[in-house]
Design a protein around this motif. Structure first.
Motif, PDB file in Angstrom:
ATOM      1  N   ALA A  41       0.831  -1.305   0.152  1.00 22.21           N
ATOM      2  CA  ALA A  41      -0.033   0.058   0.109  1.00 22.21           C
ATOM      3  C   ALA A  41       0.902   1.235  -0.033  1.00 22.21           C
ATOM      4  O   ALA A  41       1.707   1.221   0.908  1.00 22.21           O
ATOM      5  N   VAL A  42       0.726   2.066  -1.009  1.00 30.71           N
ATOM      6  CA  VAL A  42       1.715   2.947  -1.317  1.00 30.71           C
ATOM      7  C   VAL A  42       0.914   4.494  -1.438  1.00 30.71           C
ATOM      8  O   VAL A  42       0.020   4.649  -1.896  1.00 30.71           O
ATOM      9  N   VAL A  43       1.502   5.402  -0.539  1.00 32.86           N
ATOM     10  CA  VAL A  43       0.886   6.769  -0.444  1.00 32.86           C
ATOM     11  C   VAL A  43       1.680   7.610  -1.440  1.00 32.86           C
ATOM     12  O   VAL A  43       2.978   7.692  -1.449  1.00 32.86           O
ATOM     13  N   CYS A  44       1.060   7.984  -2.602  1.00 28.60           N
ATOM     14  CA  CYS A  44       1.803   9.065  -3.499  1.00 28.60           C
ATOM     15  C   CYS A  44       1.103  10.216  -3.685  1.00 28.60           C
ATOM     16  O   CYS A  44       0.005  10.663  -3.396  1.00 28.60           O
ATOM     17  N   ARG A  45       1.617  10.886  -4.586  1.00 33.10           N
ATOM     18  CA  ARG A  45       1.508  12.516  -5.047  1.00 33.10           C
ATOM     19  C   ARG A  45       1.930  12.384  -6.320  1.00 33.10           C
ATOM     20  O   ARG A  45       2.601  11.759  -6.846  1.00 33.10           O
ATOM     21  N   GLY A  46       1.276  13.504  -6.892  1.00 37.41           N
ATOM     22  CA  GLY A  46       1.716  13.733  -8.272  1.00 37.41           C
ATOM     23  C   GLY A  46       1.362  12.958  -9.384  1.00 37.41           C
ATOM     24  O   GLY A  46       1.841  12.860 -10.333  1.00 37.41           O
ATOM     25  N   GLY A  47       0.031  12.300  -9.030  1.00 37.75           N
ATOM     26  CA  GLY A  47      -0.390  11.280 -10.094  1.00 37.75           C
ATOM     27  C   GLY A  47       0.088  10.101 -10.584  1.00 37.75           C
ATOM     28  O   GLY A  47      -0.160   9.795 -11.688  1.00 37.75           O
ATOM     29  N   LEU A  48       0.961   9.730  -9.623  1.00 32.93           N
ATOM     30  CA  LEU A  48       1.805   8.538  -9.966  1.00 32.93           C
ATOM     31  C   LEU A  48       0.947   7.296 -10.008  1.00 32.93           C
ATOM     32  O   LEU A  48      -0.125   7.227  -9.493  1.00 32.93           O
ATOM     33  N   THR A  49       1.323   6.415 -10.863  1.00 36.49           N
ATOM     34  CA  THR A  49       0.450   5.288 -11.225  1.00 36.49           C
ATOM     35  C   THR A  49       1.150   3.917 -10.762  1.00 36.49           C
ATOM     36  O   THR A  49       2.385   4.073 -10.475  1.00 36.49           O
ATOM     37  N   VAL A  50       0.499   2.928 -10.625  1.00 37.67           N
ATOM     38  CA  VAL A  50       1.261   1.699 -10.487  1.00 37.67           C
ATOM     39  C   VAL A  50       2.246   1.290 -11.349  1.00 37.67           C
ATOM     40  O   VAL A  50       3.578   0.973 -10.847  1.00 37.67           O
ATOM     41  N   ASP A  51       1.861   1.570 -12.696  1.00 34.07           N
ATOM     42  CA  ASP A  51       3.033   1.250 -13.605  1.00 34.07           C
ATOM     43  C   ASP A  51       4.363   2.177 -13.367  1.00 34.07           C
ATOM     44  O   ASP A  51       5.312   1.615 -13.506  1.00 34.07           O
ATOM     45  N   ASP A  52       4.171   3.464 -12.850  1.00 29.54           N
ATOM     46  CA  ASP A  52       5.150   4.215 -12.452  1.00 29.54           C
ATOM     47  C   ASP A  52       6.051   3.732 -11.263  1.00 29.54           C
ATOM     48  O   ASP A  52       7.533   3.532 -11.491  1.00 29.54           O
ATOM     49  N   VAL A  53       5.382   3.465 -10.316  1.00 29.86           N
ATOM     50  CA  VAL A  53       6.228   2.891  -9.343  1.00 29.86           C
ATOM     51  C   VAL A  53       6.832   1.697  -9.457  1.00 29.86           C
ATOM     52  O   VAL A  53       7.965   1.479  -8.974  1.00 29.86           O
ATOM     53  N   ARG A  54       6.049   0.610 -10.261  1.00 31.25           N
ATOM     54  CA  ARG A  54       6.760  -0.540 -10.219  1.00 31.25           C
ATOM     55  C   ARG A  54       7.942  -0.343 -11.355  1.00 31.25           C
ATOM     56  O   ARG A  54       8.988  -1.133 -10.985  1.00 31.25           O
ATOM     57  N   ALA A  55       7.928   0.410 -12.228  1.00 29.13           N
ATOM     58  CA  ALA A  55       8.925   0.715 -12.989  1.00 29.13           C
ATOM     59  C   ALA A  55      10.381   1.191 -12.228  1.00 29.13           C
ATOM     60  O   ALA A  55      11.473   0.420 -12.552  1.00 29.13           O
ATOM     61  N   ALA A 114      -3.046  -5.413  -9.338  1.00 30.68           N
ATOM     62  CA  ALA A 114      -1.775  -5.916  -9.379  1.00 30.68           C
ATOM     63  C   ALA A 114      -1.113  -5.543 -10.557  1.00 30.68           C
ATOM     64  O   ALA A 114       0.107  -5.525 -10.671  1.00 30.68           O
ATOM     65  N   THR A 115      -1.743  -4.977 -11.734  1.00 32.94           N
ATOM     66  CA  THR A 115      -0.905  -4.568 -12.879  1.00 32.94           C
ATOM     67  C   THR A 115      -1.477  -3.070 -13.352  1.00 32.94           C
ATOM     68  O   THR A 115      -0.684  -2.532 -14.264  1.00 32.94           O
ATOM     69  N   GLY A 116      -2.241  -2.319 -12.878  1.00 34.76           N
ATOM     70  CA  GLY A 116      -2.451  -1.239 -13.048  1.00 34.76           C
ATOM     71  C   GLY A 116      -2.901   0.044 -12.297  1.00 34.76           C
ATOM     72  O   GLY A 116      -2.919  -0.578 -10.902  1.00 34.76           O
ATOM     73  N   PRO A 117      -3.101   1.139 -12.464  1.00 41.09           N
ATOM     74  CA  PRO A 117      -3.635   1.922 -11.582  1.00 41.09           C
ATOM     75  C   PRO A 117      -4.564   1.623 -10.518  1.00 41.09           C
ATOM     76  O   PRO A 117      -5.786   1.193 -10.934  1.00 41.09           O
ATOM     77  N   HIS A 118      -4.521   1.961  -9.403  1.00 43.88           N
ATOM     78  CA  HIS A 118      -5.555   1.666  -8.422  1.00 43.88           C
ATOM     79  C   HIS A 118      -5.348   2.624  -7.043  1.00 43.88           C
ATOM     80  O   HIS A 118      -4.538   2.630  -6.439  1.00 43.88           O
ATOM     81  N   ARG A 119      -6.605   3.122  -7.003  1.00 44.72           N
ATOM     82  CA  ARG A 119      -6.303   4.383  -6.084  1.00 44.72           C
ATOM     83  C   ARG A 119      -7.516   4.554  -5.135  1.00 44.72           C
ATOM     84  O   ARG A 119      -8.698   4.187  -5.565  1.00 44.72           O
ATOM     85  N   THR A 120      -7.431   4.655  -3.784  1.00 47.21           N
ATOM     86  CA  THR A 120      -8.725   4.733  -2.913  1.00 47.21           C
ATOM     87  C   THR A 120      -8.378   5.896  -2.126  1.00 47.21           C
ATOM     88  O   THR A 120      -7.379   6.521  -1.746  1.00 47.21           O
ATOM     89  N   GLU A 121      -9.302   6.702  -1.741  1.00 44.52           N
ATOM     90  CA  GLU A 121      -9.221   7.909  -0.806  1.00 44.52           C
ATOM     91  C   GLU A 121      -8.984   7.377   0.575  1.00 44.52           C
ATOM     92  O   GLU A 121      -9.663   6.533   1.119  1.00 44.52           O
ATOM     93  N   GLY A 122      -8.285   8.229   1.370  1.00 43.59           N
ATOM     94  CA  GLY A 122      -8.101   7.981   2.664  1.00 43.59           C
ATOM     95  C   GLY A 122      -9.439   8.404   3.400  1.00 43.59           C
ATOM     96  O   GLY A 122     -10.095   9.092   3.081  1.00 43.59           O
ATOM     97  N   SER A 123      -9.599   7.553   4.173  1.00 49.88           N
ATOM     98  CA  SER A 123     -10.965   7.888   5.117  1.00 49.88           C
ATOM     99  C   SER A 123     -10.893   8.190   6.659  1.00 49.88           C
ATOM    100  O   SER A 123      -9.606   8.048   7.094  1.00 49.88           O
TER     101      SER A 123
END
Length: 512
Positions: free
Chosen positions: A436-450, A503-512
């Motif tokens: 579970a990764v907290v990101c900023r700047g519009g990063l996607t899973v593909d960006d982080v994984r690369a 597993a393979t693409g962008p997935h984002r959830t709002e913090g609650s």
């Protein structure tokens, strides 16, 4: 000595008021070795009651304000608490009502005798004890008891559940606990001119030791509040000109997001970096992550919080404090591993606990007196300690060992990643690495994984991802530690609800 939003008390006032409280405790049957449970929120009165208990040689048993009736009963029984001091209510918990419901019998303040809590003999509400008139006839007894306390006497029983497992009562002596606190003052940069804000609850060793006893030994000032929130905390930091903020990085990040024009200029280097101006912040990994546990009464290793460690030690927890012996052993055989090898951390020294309630020394310590911590790590050639997580967090992927803390640290170096939380995700084909990764700047899973491919071996790269806008949805226990089981459930649920995107693409959830 201590400031809360409604009260401020000097050292002289504490000395006088704790003597009066001690007299009331003595009149109520408390003496050397009596185990006194205390359940109430952080405030100046928590400190008053705690020091009144300990100055006469009674044993303080701090109890969590989050306990259910069943949990309260269990801890009262395990620690053989004889006297209980409790707030009537806090954040929806009515402790005596909850205990009564658990026992199936009404429990009232005053003299108690009940087979469901067989050691318990007396209950005070905090208001009753704090309002008690000083017992003049007990004053001489209080002075004599105060003078008779020795470093070997038991000081406290602190409950801990670690990162998993059943809570256990950890016993510390006056000398061991105060020695542990004293050994870390230099590393934490706490002196007589320090105005320390600490968000940890006092029932945890991080609040009792790193907070109350630290300022007591240094002659410093502690600023606290019963229910921390960004708005109230920022107001306290500004109003009281707090110089040192210690806590968790995510708490500091939450404050920064709401800081606005709050004046935090009094904060010094050694506070969490997020609250400092950019020019005062350290490079990632350059400062030690003080490392400790309830069993060592807080940090047992560290490095000056205002200085960078040698470059080779970046990412470490610093060096063991004076008197603490560390050895690294194979988790399965218990044999020492070669220099620099990773294994279970074992500790021996004057600040290690006296024992655990209900367990024999043989169950707790090795034959030669080391405590197997359950933590994994290695010590480099210069004596710096690197932590690799818990032995029960370690898992294997395709036969290769994965240490979640190592993966977290690597992910945290990626631009745009604010924090990362890593654990295993159990699948039919075996464990997978989840993050579970907290990101900023519009990063996607593909960006982080690369980018992760450039800093991690292939088997360590997460295959289950959850991108978060904030860490507020990361499950935590009552002390603020990440709840490992809850994190696994969060990642598993996200993966099962959206296996392809998780597993393979962008997935984002709002913090609650």
């Amino acid at each position: 000595m201590v400031i809360d939003p409604a009260d401020r008390v000097t050292y002289r006032e504490f000395d006088e008021s704790t003597r009066d409280l001690a007299a009331a405790l003595v009149a109520g049957g408390v003496g050397p070795g009596t185990r006194v449970g205390l359940v109430m929120p952080n405030c100046t009165d928590w400190v008053r009651i705690a020091l009144a208990v300990t100055r006469i040689g009674a044993v303080l048993v701090p109890l969590s304000t989050l306990l259910t009736g069943r949990e309260l009963r269990a801890q009262l029984t395990v620690a053989a608490v004889t006297c209980l001091v409790t707030a009537p209510e806090f954040r929806g918990h009515r402790y005596l009502d909850d205990l009564s419901a658990e026992l199936g019998d009404r429990i009232h303040p005053g003299v108690v005798m009940h087979p469901g809590v067989p050691a318990l003999r007396r209950i005070w509400t905090t208001d009753e004890l704090l309002g008690a008139r000083p017992e003049v006839r007990c004053a001489a007894v209080v002075s004599a008891l105060d003078d008779a306390v020795t470093p070997a006497d038991p000081l406290t029983v602190v409950f801990t559940s670690g990162s998993s497992g059943t809570p256990k009562g950890v016993m510390h002596s006056h000398g061991g606990a105060l020695g542990a606190v004293a050994s870390g003052l230099r590393a934490r940069r706490i002196g007589a001119d320090t105005r320390l804000y600490l968000p940890m609850p006092f029932f945890w060793v991080g609040g009792f030791g790193a907070g109350i006893l630290s300022v007591l030994l240094a002659g410093a000032t502690l600023v606290t509040e019963p229910i921390p929130s960004p708005e109230t905390t920022l107001a306290l930091l500004e109003r009281e000109r707090v110089t040192l903020f210690r806590g968790w990085p995510d708490q500091a990040a939450a404050l920064v997001r709401r800081a606005g024009d709050a004046d935090l200029s009094a904060l010094r280097v050694g506070s969490l970096d997020a609250l400092l101006p950019p020019q005062a912040r350290a490079a990632r990994g350059a400062r030690a992550n003080l490392f400790g546990m309830t069993e060592s009464f807080g940090p047992w290793c560290g490095f000056r919080a205002d200085r960078d460690m040698p470059r080779s030690a970046w990412g470490s927890c610093g060096k063991p404090f004076d008197g603490m012996e560390v050895r690294i052993t194979d988790p399965e055989t218990g044999s020492p591993v070669p220099q620099g090898g990773t294994g279970e951390i074992q500790l021996r020294g004057p600040h290690v606990m006296q024992g655990i309630c209900g367990r024999s020394p043989e169950e707790v310590f090795t034959r030669d007196g080391f405590y197997p911590t359950g933590d994994l790590g290695h010590v480099d050639a210069d004596g710096f300690v690197f932590h690799h997580g818990r032995s029960d967090d370690m898992f294997k992927v395709g036969g290769a060992t994965v240490y979640p803390s190592e993966v977290q640290a690597a992910l945290a170096t990626i631009d745009g990643v604010e924090s990362a939380f890593v654990t295993r995700v159990d699948e039919a084909g075996g464990p997978r690495v989840g993050a579970a990764v907290v990101c900023r700047g519009g990063l996607t899973v593909d960006d982080v994984r690369a980018t992760a491919r450039t800093v991690l071996s292939s088997f360590k790269i997460p295959t289950v991802w959850l991108l978060l806008d904030s860490d507020e949805s990361v499950p935590r226990g009552g002390t603020g530690k990440v709840d490992g089981r809850g994190l696994r459930e969060l990642l598993t649920r996200a993966h099962h609800e959206s296996p392809e995107s998780a597993a393979t693409g962008p997935h984002r959830t709002e913090g609650s």
